[in-house]
Design an enzyme around this catalytic site. Structure first.
Site: not given
Ligand SMILES: Cc1ncc(C[n+]2csc(CCOP(=O)(O)OP(=O)(O)O)c2C)c(N)n1
Ligand SMILES: Cc1ncc(C[n+]2csc(CCOP(=O)(O)OP(=O)(O)O)c2C)c(N)n1
Ligand SMILES: [Mg+2]
Ligand SMILES: [Mg+2]
Lengths: 346, 335, 346, 335
Positions: A32, A63, A86, A88-89, A132
């Site tokens: 990502e 993932e 991370f 943590d995920f 995180h």
């Molecule tokens: C399971 C997981 N994978 C990756 C992340 C890292 N991450 C945090 S926000 C994000 C993007 C999320 O996009 P969206 O669902 O469209 O929400 P937005 O940020 O646009 O509000 C990612 C990949 C996470 N927090 N949890």
């Protein structure tokens, strides 16, 4: 001899990946925000422009799918690098990691090889809270089938990354955010160091004596190595000579390096940013406890780690649970005044 | 289903509150994070200042939050995302304790232990998580509890368009449809998942088109407009309350700021945000309210001032609240 | 005094759940095949007929969804019991377990309570191979936020289950398949014992001295307690007196019980069916290593566990990696002949 | 797309092999597992006998395996489930080494380390897993590798109707459609997930109806018939080979035996299996082949005898192979 420059750990990792991608077409990266963004923590910085979107592949937030895809692609002859943003995920994809990537080679009787490098960011210290900020390397080292690499500086990171990519087994490569040398996060200067331009490898399972000493051994890894070195420096004034052992990899684990040092100093502090219970500090302490026929302790073993609570957000709370330079200094002082009881005559 | 004066004014007022909260936070967040106050060589230090850590702001995304929450009662549950402020404010979470949580103070919702991605308000039944896709399963749980307790409570799970491809979403949609749970799933499509556009992550254009695969209604809201969201959400909430099961609503909205504060946004076309802001839902709603005769210029000024004061009070409360004691960190793992 | 009968551990668990469901309408059970089937390992046997499908709910194979549902329902006033059929499957739902169920109470500053009992089957010994034979309790004990219960017999299982259901915190209740007393799997007779009919509780964090002894302490849990008792019996002939400590819960952990026994015997064997590295055996050994100022060892600590390989399928292989009664006997004998070196004078 | 004589005879031959393998295993599996050989009080001991552990057999489900694999080459990948024998046999995995694995012998595919749920044959590109839903991600990986290596290889992921509600399925369908991977997803609907009927687990009737939500074709095969599966799978395999992306096929089939051997099946209507067996796809195909003049009675007898001998040879090879040395358990964690 190739010339060296000072690099941050993030630059060193990206350079190592880039050099292997250059020399081996089967190496590619999935994750990502690893493309245009260059990886949230810079581990793939600049690679998209050099190798294009077919080899530096941004993925959906799936993932389980893309890590399982890495396993399947490796079985079919590729050498994928997959980034779990991370550590943590891990809970959303652990099954693909430990029930498949880690176990398939064994369940196949060694008839298949899975050269996958899983990269992931670990660690706290910047108030990113309970979901995180974890390290969790002991969790992966506990379950068989993954090699676990946890570098403390740029030089080691590049050599260990190239070693990981060339390894025919799954390797979990865990980089601490607080030593990546990012322009937006405080880091320990000691983690940015001289890195040769040419590709080189560092064998797994060889701990590094980060600092020699004679009174106390601190066994640690990752960012905590930098903290331990500062603590050692601080203790010079008190004429306490601290040896710092950087484990560098947990699987394989260099048990001998731990024993060698403790046999010399007679005092052991295990310093860890992971949770205290059932983890790294327990394992290292146990190695000594198992060898009390050849190791003579001057003091009971000491462990410093996160005291079995989630990582709290608020700064004073986080600073309290994550061991700081000061906590290491205090622990070493205690070790110098502590003593063990004579064993009973049998 | 027309919102009507009261609901529309409420939505406008909440949108103002949200926008002011987010803009204020955007400024406050930078305190102490820039040179020369930080480590030499750094451009920005995420861990410094009164509000450290990641900060995901929702300026521009107010309509989806207020348009849905306008239909909810205090006993209804809302589960938000890592970008939770607009949902929390629309659900009635007190601004002061919410801001105090972000300042890491004892007066915060979680005594400073949770932080901005982990806001828990049991009184107003709001929670959220920093894990993508994690909002759906607990919303199913709140809905199941309502059924078992014989209440007409409903639960709302908000999630981003990027979250739509996470396994938890699929499992929850199936479970809710199978058990006819009173849940409303709301996909907030702001086009971006950090740096990844929807087209690089999702194999179809509308996530709502997946609803059919679970046997639930899929509702599309193509404009970033509070009233449009209100009208789409009404039937879904009523359906849930009647015990007829879940719905999936997808709303197109806009992210005005970076993914998190400090995001270089190298991936984003330079003029994109400027163009999005031309279509800002808040001024649009203001003129609509005036057209309808629901609001005079004077009343507008009052509402703006009110929102500013509420937010200012919240931040002042947060700033002036005491830090927790370090050893408090050892408490609250278990009740 | 209520009368007692001999029950299997499966019957005792089902009885405990049934009694709490009888007395508390908010208690219900979710899981795969827990209804008509009664739970693959019998933990919910007979409950569907008594309480009906609204309270004994078969679920889709969607562990993330239904475990997250348990968390949400608990926050809204229910007391759910959710079954993860095998602990080996945790990888598909770990995020809901450890990032949410385990951490939410802390992140909420203690303002919410999540009375969820997560039940799961652990252990090997019947050749179910690498994805259906693990224990993994150390993994859950390592991460803060869950209480971890691992009973060794029917009496303890019922009391600990009722305690778990009444606890306002998340509890992971792990039952070993090889002591459930199932009609289709060999088990250790010692695990079926006298169980009072009336409801009763056993407090968490109190280890049990399963057998008193003076020469060697075996610290263990779950099915391994039964193996340790047989080993102790076998060693009587050699005049070796073994004390067996049944930890019963890992979180909270009864550190004092371990130290009390080792202070008495001076010899420690940690016996575990989980993986050796970075797990339970390390933690127990570390507790002793940290207390060498008050504990006098006659021999180095010994650990017996699965030697860091996945659980192999083939019988001779599985029997080799999972500690058997014979391995415990051999380890105790070695402890009796081993000795530690004098500590250096400081 | 008609299969034609050669393909139809191949499918028939393979179905015979599968059926004989499963029925033989059902008998052999019971060796040493019943009183008085086992612990007093037990009715059955899963851990005893020459083939211990769980045993999931696929008698009745032959058509889905042969109908799909008839289109595959050795270089194509198949990922199976916890119930893997029919897929493995149809993909050409050698019966002897497969049986030897179940006997836990050194000559087994995994030297006895894997067991019946973990059959790995890199030569014939077959693998499987005991984890529900886990077949899809690695199939996507094999398909991605094919693309990167410029090969026309395809990958097939089989999964049960119960697996359809696992998050991994959703993530993989989206990823494969998004990246246009040469994968064929095949949902094997045998109506049961252990004791849970499809209607208690899935919110809609056909899992194939979820394909639209990913923008891929969803194909339904309503009869447990090899030729019907063959005709449905052909276009999907060709589409994948042409680089046009994935498809989702759902096949209705029947589970003749318990979920695993020893399953009391208390949950299953007593006469269900008897009725299902009236529609056994193997005799049906035999009469079809004869009607077409593809097979005489004599040839049928030959094929049956051949299948019996192959299976008998495999089991004999397995029985007579040596056990691994205990300490071999420490090898092969890493290559
Ligand atoms: C399971 C997981 N994978 C990756 C992340 C890292 N991450 C945090 S926000 C994000 C993007 C999320 O996009 P969206 O669902 O469209 O929400 P937005 O940020 O646009 O509000 C990612 C990949 C996470 N927090 N949890
Ligand atoms: C993630 C996961 N959850 C639960 C199980 C336990 N389990 C094994 S088979 C099975 C039923 C699978 O049903 P289905 O997918 O329809 O396949 P079938 O058994 O009918 O062939 C379950 C629940 C598992 N192996 N993995
Ligand atoms: Mg988004
Ligand atoms: Mg099925």
């Amino acid at each position: 001899m190739s010339n060296t420059r000072k690099l941050t750990m993030a630059q060193a990792i990206a350079e190592g990946i880039g050099q292997e991608m250059q020399s081996d077409d089967t190496v590619f990266v999935m994750g990502e925000d690893i493309g245009r963004y260059g990886g949230i923590f810079g581990a793939t910085g600049g690679l998209l422009d050099r190798f294009g979107p077919d080899r530096i592949m941004d993925t959906p937030i799936s993932e389980t799918a893309f890590i399982g895809t890495a396993t399947g692609a490796a079985a079919a002859g590729m050498r994928p690098i997959a980034e779990l943003m991370f550590v943590d995920f891990f809970g959303v994809c652990m099954d693909q990691i430990y029930n498949h990537l880690a176990k398939n080679t064994y369940m196949a009787g060694g008839h298949i090889k899975l050269p996958v490098v899983l990269t992931t960011a670990i660690g706290g210290g910047y108030n990113d809270a309970a979901q995180h900020s974890q390290c969790l390397y002991a969790t992966f080292a506990h379950m068989p089938g993954l090699k676990v690499v946890v570098p403390s500086n740029a030089y080691d990171a590049k050599g260990l990354m190239i070693q990981a990519i060339r390894d025919d087994n799954p390797v979990l490569f865990m980089y601490h955010k607080g030593i990546m040398g990012l322009p937006w996060m405080a880091y320990f200067e000691g983690s940015s160091n001289e890195v040769p331009e040419a590709a080189y490898t560092i064998p797994f399972g060889q701990a590094r004596v980060a600092r020699e000493g004679s009174d106390v051994t601190i066994v640690t890894l990752s960012q905590m190595v930098q903290k331990a070195l500062l603590a050692a420096e601080e203790l010079v004034a008190e004429r306490i000579s601290v040896e710092v052992i950087d484990l560098r990899t947990l699987v394989p684990l260099d048990r001998e390096a731990v024993l060698r040092s403790v046999r010399k100093t007679g005092r052991l502090l295990v310093a860890d940013e992971d949770y205290l219970g059932f983890g790294l500090t327990g394992e290292i302490a146990a190695i000594v406890a198992e060898n009390l026929d050849t190791v003579q302790l001057k003091a009971p073993v000491k462990r410093v780690a996160v005291p079995n609570v989630p990582i709290p957000y608020s700064r004073p709370l986080e600073r309290f649970v994550i061991p700081q330079v000061g906590s290491l200094v205090a622990a070493v002082r205690e070790l110098m005044t502590a003593s063990v009881r004579q064993p009973l005559e049998v | 289903m027309q919102a009507g004066k009261e609901a529309e004014l409420w939505m406008y007022e909440k949108m103002l509150e949200i926008r002011h909260f987010e803009e204020t936070m955007a400024t406050v967040y930078l305190e102490g994070k820039l040179p020369p106050l930080i480590q030499k060589g750094l451009a920005f230090d995420i861990g410094s200042g009164p509000v450290p850590g990641e900060m995901h702001l929702a300026a521009g995304q107010e309509p989806v939050a207020v348009g849905v929450c306008a239909h909810l009662k205090q006993t209804d549950t809302v589960v938000g995302t890592h970008r939770p402020h607009h949902f929390a404010i629309a659900k009635g979470v007190p601004l002061g304790r919410m801001a105090a949580e972000m300042f890491g103070k004892v007066t915060g919702l979680g005594k400073g232990k949770g932080g901005h991605m982990h806001l828990f308000d049991p009184v107003n039944r709001f929670s959220c998580s920093g894990i993508i896709g994690a909002s759906l399963p607990p919303a199913c749980g709140a809905a199941l509890a309502a059924k078992k307790l014989g209440k007409d409570w409903v639960a709302v799970a908000f999630f981003g368009e990027g979250a739509a491809n996470q396994g938890a979403v699929h499992e929850s949609l199936n479970l809710a449809a199978l058990w006819k749970l009173p849940v409303i799933f709301v996909c907030e499509d702001n086009k971006w998942a950090i740096s990844v556009p929807k087209s690089s992550a999702t194999s179809i254009e509308w996530v709502a088109d997946r609803a059919a695969g679970y046997g639930m209604p899929g509702i599309k809201v193509a404009t970033n407009d509070a009233m449009a969201v209100y009208e789409a959400a009404g039937p879904a909430v009523q359906r849930a309350r009647r015990g007829e099961g879940p719905s999936l609503i997808e709303v197109k909205t806009d992210r005005y700021l970076g993914h998190f504060q400090g995001d270089p946004e190298v991936y984003r076309p330079k003029d994109e945000v400027a163009n999005l802001r031309k279509n800002d839902p808040i001024p649009r709603m203001a003129s609509h309210l005036k057209l309808q005769g629901y609001m005079t210029d004077a009343e507008e000024a009052k509402l703006v001032a009110l929102a500013r004061r509420r937010v200012a009070d919240a931040f002042e409360f947060a700033r002036n609240s005491p830090d927790p004691e370090p050893q408090d960190a050892l408490q609250d793992v278990f009740v």
